[in-house]
Design a protein around this motif. Sequence first.
Motif, PDB file in Angstrom:
ATOM      1  N   HIS A 166       0.889  -1.135   0.016  1.00  0.00           N
ATOM      2  CA  HIS A 166       0.052   0.050   0.000  1.00  0.00           C
ATOM      3  C   HIS A 166       0.772   1.204   0.043  1.00  0.00           C
ATOM      4  CE1 HIS A 166      -3.219   2.704   1.566  1.00  0.00           C
ATOM      5  NE2 HIS A 166      -3.893   1.952   0.623  1.00  0.00           N
ATOM      6  N   ALA A 167       0.740   1.962  -1.032  1.00  0.00           N
ATOM      7  CA  ALA A 167       1.404   3.181  -1.273  1.00  0.00           C
ATOM      8  C   ALA A 167       1.109   4.374  -0.411  1.00  0.00           C
ATOM      9  CB  ALA A 167       1.811   3.642  -2.590  1.00  0.00           C
ATOM     10  N   ARG A 168       1.941   4.539   0.515  1.00  0.00           N
ATOM     11  CA  ARG A 168       1.525   5.953   1.440  1.00  0.00           C
ATOM     12  C   ARG A 168       2.691   6.825   1.483  1.00  0.00           C
ATOM     13  NH1 ARG A 168      -2.739   6.992   3.409  1.00  0.00           N
ATOM     14  NH2 ARG A 168      -4.323   6.231   4.337  1.00  0.00           N
ATOM     15  N   ASP A 169       2.565   8.171   1.460  1.00  0.00           N
ATOM     16  CA  ASP A 169       3.601   9.109   1.591  1.00  0.00           C
ATOM     17  C   ASP A 169       3.227  10.119   2.527  1.00  0.00           C
ATOM     18  OD1 ASP A 169       6.113  10.435   1.113  1.00  0.00           O
ATOM     19  OD2 ASP A 169       5.407  11.412  -0.639  1.00  0.00           O
ATOM     20  N   ASP A 170       3.592  10.301   3.528  1.00  0.00           N
ATOM     21  CA  ASP A 170       3.283  11.294   4.683  1.00  0.00           C
ATOM     22  C   ASP A 170       1.814  11.283   4.831  1.00  0.00           C
ATOM     23  OD1 ASP A 170       5.786  12.355   4.720  1.00  0.00           O
ATOM     24  OD2 ASP A 170       5.547  13.616   2.897  1.00  0.00           O
ATOM     25  N   GLY A 171       1.504  10.141   4.764  1.00  0.00           N
ATOM     26  CA  GLY A 171      -0.211   9.896   5.105  1.00  0.00           C
ATOM     27  C   GLY A 171      -1.213   9.997   4.087  1.00  0.00           C
ATOM     28  N   HIS A 172      -0.438  10.082   2.791  1.00  0.00           N
ATOM     29  CA  HIS A 172      -1.330  10.190   1.717  1.00  0.00           C
ATOM     30  C   HIS A 172      -1.314   9.277   0.638  1.00  0.00           C
ATOM     31  CE1 HIS A 172      -2.379  14.321   3.025  1.00  0.00           C
ATOM     32  NE2 HIS A 172      -1.275  14.774   3.168  1.00  0.00           N
ATOM     33  N   LEU A 173      -2.158   8.791   0.140  1.00  0.00           N
ATOM     34  CA  LEU A 173      -2.354   7.830  -1.096  1.00  0.00           C
ATOM     35  C   LEU A 173      -1.269   8.361  -2.194  1.00  0.00           C
ATOM     36  CD1 LEU A 173      -5.710   6.211  -1.123  1.00  0.00           C
ATOM     37  CD2 LEU A 173      -3.560   5.223  -0.403  1.00  0.00           C
ATOM     38  N   THR A 174      -0.286   7.672  -2.681  1.00  0.00           N
ATOM     39  CA  THR A 174       0.454   8.391  -3.947  1.00  0.00           C
ATOM     40  C   THR A 174       0.759   7.221  -5.053  1.00  0.00           C
ATOM     41  OG1 THR A 174       1.681   9.458  -2.004  1.00  0.00           O
ATOM     42  CG2 THR A 174       2.799   9.282  -4.123  1.00  0.00           C
ATOM     43  N   PRO A 175      -0.125   7.425  -5.782  1.00  0.00           N
ATOM     44  CA  PRO A 175       0.153   6.304  -6.972  1.00  0.00           C
ATOM     45  C   PRO A 175       1.480   6.596  -7.759  1.00  0.00           C
ATOM     46  CG  PRO A 175      -2.325   7.457  -6.996  1.00  0.00           C
ATOM     47  CD  PRO A 175      -1.408   8.178  -6.238  1.00  0.00           C
ATOM     48  N   VAL A 176       1.927   5.313  -7.776  1.00  0.00           N
ATOM     49  CA  VAL A 176       3.216   5.391  -8.430  1.00  0.00           C
ATOM     50  C   VAL A 176       3.330   4.323  -9.578  1.00  0.00           C
ATOM     51  CG1 VAL A 176       4.655   6.104  -6.652  1.00  0.00           C
ATOM     52  CG2 VAL A 176       4.148   3.754  -6.693  1.00  0.00           C
ATOM     53  N   VAL A 177       4.326   4.132 -10.428  1.00  0.00           N
ATOM     54  CA  VAL A 177       4.272   2.913 -11.467  1.00  0.00           C
ATOM     55  C   VAL A 177       4.757   1.691 -10.894  1.00  0.00           C
ATOM     56  CG1 VAL A 177       4.959   4.627 -13.108  1.00  0.00           C
ATOM     57  CG2 VAL A 177       6.679   3.519 -12.085  1.00  0.00           C
ATOM     58  N   PRO A 178       4.283   0.589 -11.183  1.00  0.00           N
ATOM     59  CA  PRO A 178       4.527  -0.675 -10.679  1.00  0.00           C
ATOM     60  C   PRO A 178       6.007  -0.877 -10.476  1.00  0.00           C
ATOM     61  CG  PRO A 178       2.964  -1.153 -12.523  1.00  0.00           C
ATOM     62  CD  PRO A 178       3.605   0.339 -12.601  1.00  0.00           C
ATOM     63  N   GLU A 179       7.034  -0.404 -11.159  1.00  0.00           N
ATOM     64  CA  GLU A 179       8.394  -0.540 -10.879  1.00  0.00           C
ATOM     65  C   GLU A 179       8.780  -0.048  -9.687  1.00  0.00           C
ATOM     66  OE1 GLU A 179      12.617   0.650 -12.875  1.00  0.00           O
ATOM     67  OE2 GLU A 179      10.458   1.256 -13.816  1.00  0.00           O
ATOM     68  N   VAL A 180       8.022   1.029  -8.933  1.00  0.00           N
ATOM     69  CA  VAL A 180       8.465   1.939  -7.763  1.00  0.00           C
ATOM     70  C   VAL A 180       7.504   1.095  -6.868  1.00  0.00           C
ATOM     71  CG1 VAL A 180       8.391   3.739  -6.632  1.00  0.00           C
ATOM     72  CG2 VAL A 180       9.100   3.936  -8.829  1.00  0.00           C
ATOM     73  N   LEU A 181       6.233   0.842  -6.862  1.00  0.00           N
ATOM     74  CA  LEU A 181       5.542   0.433  -6.145  1.00  0.00           C
ATOM     75  C   LEU A 181       5.854  -1.306  -5.562  1.00  0.00           C
ATOM     76  CD1 LEU A 181       2.507   0.484  -4.300  1.00  0.00           C
ATOM     77  CD2 LEU A 181       1.633  -0.372  -6.352  1.00  0.00           C
ATOM     78  N   LEU A 182       6.274  -1.987  -6.519  1.00  0.00           N
ATOM     79  CA  LEU A 182       6.807  -3.491  -6.071  1.00  0.00           C
ATOM     80  C   LEU A 182       8.005  -3.768  -6.058  1.00  0.00           C
ATOM     81  CD1 LEU A 182       4.238  -4.773  -8.921  1.00  0.00           C
ATOM     82  CD2 LEU A 182       4.010  -4.970  -6.431  1.00  0.00           C
ATOM     83  N   ARG A 183       9.038  -2.775  -5.973  1.00  0.00           N
ATOM     84  CA  ARG A 183      10.469  -2.899  -5.937  1.00  0.00           C
ATOM     85  C   ARG A 183      10.907  -3.717  -4.651  1.00  0.00           C
ATOM     86  NH1 ARG A 183      11.807   3.075  -5.578  1.00  0.00           N
ATOM     87  NH2 ARG A 183      11.138   3.718  -3.494  1.00  0.00           N
ATOM     88  N   ASP A 184       9.973  -3.743  -3.433  1.00  0.00           N
ATOM     89  CA  ASP A 184      10.438  -4.444  -2.236  1.00  0.00           C
ATOM     90  C   ASP A 184       9.801  -5.903  -1.925  1.00  0.00           C
ATOM     91  OD1 ASP A 184      12.366  -2.486  -1.577  1.00  0.00           O
ATOM     92  OD2 ASP A 184      10.769  -1.329  -0.698  1.00  0.00           O
ATOM     93  N   ALA A 185       8.817  -6.073  -3.057  1.00  0.00           N
ATOM     94  CA  ALA A 185       8.112  -7.314  -3.199  1.00  0.00           C
ATOM     95  C   ALA A 185       9.033  -8.609  -3.166  1.00  0.00           C
ATOM     96  CB  ALA A 185       7.321  -7.598  -4.127  1.00  0.00           C
ATOM     97  N   SER A 186       8.801  -9.763  -2.601  1.00  0.00           N
ATOM     98  CA  SER A 186       9.686 -10.990  -2.584  1.00  0.00           C
ATOM     99  C   SER A 186      10.098 -11.254  -4.117  1.00  0.00           C
ATOM    100  CB  SER A 186       8.937 -11.913  -1.951  1.00  0.00           C
ATOM    101  OG  SER A 186       8.742 -11.794  -0.660  1.00  0.00           O
ATOM    102  N   TYR A 187      11.476 -11.527  -4.596  1.00  0.00           N
ATOM    103  CA  TYR A 187      11.844 -11.877  -5.604  1.00  0.00           C
ATOM    104  C   TYR A 187      11.564 -11.090  -6.576  1.00  0.00           C
ATOM    105  CZ  TYR A 187      11.568 -16.210  -2.953  1.00  0.00           C
ATOM    106  OH  TYR A 187      11.693 -17.082  -1.792  1.00  0.00           O
ATOM    107  N   ALA A 188      11.434  -9.723  -6.615  1.00  0.00           N
ATOM    108  CA  ALA A 188      11.056  -8.875  -7.470  1.00  0.00           C
ATOM    109  C   ALA A 188      12.191  -8.699  -8.481  1.00  0.00           C
ATOM    110  CB  ALA A 188      10.844  -7.427  -6.740  1.00  0.00           C
ATOM    111  N   ASP A 189      13.474  -8.819  -7.931  1.00  0.00           N
ATOM    112  CA  ASP A 189      14.571  -8.435  -8.916  1.00  0.00           C
ATOM    113  C   ASP A 189      14.343  -9.372 -10.066  1.00  0.00           C
ATOM    114  OD1 ASP A 189      15.210 -10.704  -7.122  1.00  0.00           O
ATOM    115  OD2 ASP A 189      17.064 -10.954  -7.596  1.00  0.00           O
ATOM    116  N   GLN A 190      13.876 -10.722  -9.890  1.00  0.00           N
ATOM    117  CA  GLN A 190      13.562 -11.787 -11.009  1.00  0.00           C
ATOM    118  C   GLN A 190      12.310 -11.483 -11.760  1.00  0.00           C
ATOM    119  OE1 GLN A 190      13.861 -15.967  -9.524  1.00  0.00           O
ATOM    120  NE2 GLN A 190      14.798 -15.232  -7.600  1.00  0.00           N
ATOM    121  N   TRP A 191      11.188 -10.962 -11.377  1.00  0.00           N
ATOM    122  CA  TRP A 191      10.092 -10.961 -12.007  1.00  0.00           C
ATOM    123  C   TRP A 191       9.806  -9.515 -12.601  1.00  0.00           C
ATOM    124  CZ3 TRP A 191       6.178  -8.176  -9.865  1.00  0.00           C
ATOM    125  CH2 TRP A 191       6.265  -8.176  -8.397  1.00  0.00           C
TER     126      TRP A 191
END
Length: 124
Positions: A59-84
């Motif tokens: 869930h993308a939050r920046d200073d308490g506000h929802l901040t839509p971002v591109v998937p590359e940024v939103l998902l960069r810390d997901a498991s195995y993201a470097d692979q998929w």
Amino acid sequence: MVEPGVVHVFLSRGRFSSGEDIRDYVDERWSGNGDAEPSAFMAHAGIAELEPMCVEVVHARDDGHLTPVVPEVLLRDASYADQWLPHVESTEPADAAICVFTPNVVANPHGTPLHYLGGFTYRT
């Protein structure tokens, strides 16, 4: 040899106001007599038995506000993201994501009201 796993990735924009909202949509519930009841997400995506440790929500939050971002940024810390993640072609901004990893089986990925990015392979 290790069999590759699959992660199914779903994006949302504006549907969930908090991390708690997205968990309410994803997580199983328990009846009064202790039986597991499928969540709305499980029913929509056709997941018969959920292994909750293999589902990640973002869930993308920046200073308490929802901040839509591109998937590359939103998902960069997901498991195995470097692979998929390099195989994700979408640039659609989103403020929430659900990543469903093997051993979970997603029988109806297009049945959810979320944007389904696809299934991507990874190795553990």
